[in-house]
Design an enzyme around this catalytic site. Structure first.
Site, PDB file in Angstrom:
ATOM      1  N   LEU A   1       8.993 -75.030 -32.437  1.00  0.00           N
ATOM      2  CA  LEU A   1       7.837 -74.172 -32.211  1.00  0.00           C
ATOM      3  C   LEU A   1       6.733 -74.996 -31.549  1.00  0.00           C
ATOM      4  O   LEU A   1       6.769 -76.223 -31.574  1.00  0.00           O
ATOM      5  CB  LEU A   1       7.332 -73.592 -33.529  1.00  0.00           C
ATOM      6  CG  LEU A   1       8.318 -72.701 -34.296  1.00  0.00           C
ATOM      7  CD1 LEU A   1       7.712 -72.261 -35.615  1.00  0.00           C
ATOM      8  CD2 LEU A   1       8.720 -71.493 -33.451  1.00  0.00           C
ATOM      9  N   SER A   2       5.742 -74.327 -30.989  1.00  0.00           N
ATOM     10  CA  SER A   2       4.667 -75.081 -30.353  1.00  0.00           C
ATOM     11  C   SER A   2       3.953 -75.968 -31.358  1.00  0.00           C
ATOM     12  O   SER A   2       3.510 -77.069 -31.016  1.00  0.00           O
ATOM     13  CB  SER A   2       3.678 -74.142 -29.662  1.00  0.00           C
ATOM     14  OG  SER A   2       3.126 -73.223 -30.575  1.00  0.00           O
ATOM     15  N   GLU A   3       3.811 -75.507 -32.618  1.00  0.00           N
ATOM     16  CA  GLU A   3       3.239 -76.353 -33.676  1.00  0.00           C
ATOM     17  C   GLU A   3       3.893 -76.078 -35.024  1.00  0.00           C
ATOM     18  O   GLU A   3       4.287 -74.937 -35.322  1.00  0.00           O
ATOM     19  CB  GLU A   3       1.728 -76.143 -33.818  1.00  0.00           C
ATOM     20  CG  GLU A   3       0.887 -76.861 -32.790  1.00  0.00           C
ATOM     21  CD  GLU A   3       0.465 -75.951 -31.658  1.00  0.00           C
ATOM     22  OE1 GLU A   3      -0.142 -76.454 -30.692  1.00  0.00           O
ATOM     23  OE2 GLU A   3       0.754 -74.754 -31.726  1.00  0.00           O
ATOM     24  N   THR A   4       3.976 -77.132 -35.812  1.00  0.00           N
ATOM     25  CA  THR A   4       4.368 -77.084 -37.221  1.00  0.00           C
ATOM     26  C   THR A   4       3.284 -77.824 -37.989  1.00  0.00           C
ATOM     27  O   THR A   4       2.846 -78.902 -37.564  1.00  0.00           O
ATOM     28  CB  THR A   4       5.723 -77.761 -37.441  1.00  0.00           C
ATOM     29  OG1 THR A   4       6.733 -77.047 -36.708  1.00  0.00           O
ATOM     30  CG2 THR A   4       6.104 -77.794 -38.916  1.00  0.00           C
TER      31      THR A   4
ATOM     32  N   HIS B   1      -4.300 -71.785 -33.364  1.00  0.00           N
ATOM     33  CA  HIS B   1      -3.427 -70.894 -34.137  1.00  0.00           C
ATOM     34  C   HIS B   1      -2.858 -71.601 -35.362  1.00  0.00           C
ATOM     35  O   HIS B   1      -2.697 -70.963 -36.412  1.00  0.00           O
ATOM     36  CB  HIS B   1      -2.366 -70.225 -33.245  1.00  0.00           C
ATOM     37  CG  HIS B   1      -1.013 -70.822 -33.220  1.00  0.00           C
ATOM     38  ND1 HIS B   1      -0.662 -71.861 -32.388  1.00  0.00           N
ATOM     39  CD2 HIS B   1       0.113 -70.504 -33.919  1.00  0.00           C
ATOM     40  CE1 HIS B   1       0.613 -72.154 -32.576  1.00  0.00           C
ATOM     41  NE2 HIS B   1       1.109 -71.353 -33.490  1.00  0.00           N
TER      42      HIS B   1
END
Length: 278
Positions: free
Chosen positions: A45-48, A77
């Site tokens: 994902l774009s961020e964790t 986000h």
């Protein structure tokens, strides 16, 4: 191997599953940096994010934010999604109203805004116009004439964003960029005609481990854009921005300037809850 509480959320969506997904690992203080980075690569994902006990007594929790390529001091986000996950897990803010998140840029306030959450945009660490050499490169990447970059600004609140404005939202939606050699995190914004549901169309591009990446909905960029646009008189103190249409998403970012604070809000939906073995 140990099991950790896990939440996956959709952030900034105008409807379910239309925003930007986020993975959150709770009570992650026993994970080392290498394990955090490895799981962030695995989720892809774009961020964790990883929720930890705060080290600042004013904060409710501390968060570390990882992309598949490394750690970020701040991202939008992940801030809303982490706060939502923390609240859903039973977190209670110390002051009863505003959640205070500790992250790489310091303390960030998150408030309930009706059915949405909203974070107070952190101070910009770099502002000012872009230089002409960079603008020429951006025009080439976007495949537009330099004259179509009608305004521009550094809007860096940690990740390093630069931003340009095109003449219209339609021009932003029509972009088919060529990002060979692009080495900056670039936001593009264009105004809609007055009277519509949204005031601006936004797109966000940044270098990734496998080439240029477009983000569905980007809180940190929209925070920087809002500070620039409202401060320069290019946007009203309250507006809604759309983002993600080029990727099949349907993001909505709600902006409100109150005094010196710029609040960036959006819907957050919990999609998956359970545990993960790490």
């Amino acid at each position: 191997m140990r099991r950790y509480r896990f939440t996956q959320l959709d952030v900034f969506g105008a409807r379910a599953l239309a925003g930007n997904p986020l993975a959150v690992v709770h009570d992650a203080q026993t994970l080392d940096d290498a394990r955090m980075a490895a799981f962030a690569r695995w989720t892809n994902l774009s961020e964790t994010t990883y929720l930890l006990p705060p080290t600042d007594a004013r904060a409710d929790y501390r968060v570390r934010i990882f992309t598949p390529g490394g750690e970020l001091p701040f991202a939008g986000h992940p801030t809303l999604g982490s706060a939502a996950a923390w609240l859903a897990a039973g977190g209670v803010p110390k002051d009863g109203r505003v959640v205070v998140q500790q992250c790489g840029v310091g303390l960030v306030r998150v408030r309930r805004d009706g059915a949405r959450l909203a974070f107070a945009a952190p101070p910009l660490v770099r502002t000012g116009p872009l230089d002409e050499a960079l603008l020429a490169r951006i025009a080439g990447w976007l495949r537009v004439p330099r004259a179509d970059l009608v305004a521009h600004q550094h809007v860096d609140n940690g990740p390093g964003w630069v931003a340009v404005m095109l003449p219209s939202a339609a021009a932003v939606r029509a972009l088919r960029p060529d990002f060979g050699g692009c080495d900056v995190k670039l936001g593009v914004v264009g105004p809609e005609a007055p009277g519509g549901e949204t005031a601006f169309e936004v797109r966000a591009f940044f270098p990734g481990p496998n080439g240029m990446f477009e983000d569905p909905v980007t809180g940190s960029l929209n925070a920087g854009l809002a500070q620039w646009l409202t401060g320069a008189g290019l946007a009203p103190p309250r507006y809604v921005a759309a983002q993600g249409g080029a990727l099949g998403a349907d993001g909505r970012v709600h902006v409100e300037r109150i005094g010196d604070d710029v609040w960036i809000g959006g819907e957050v939906a919990v999609c998956i809850e359970g545990t993960v073995a790490l």
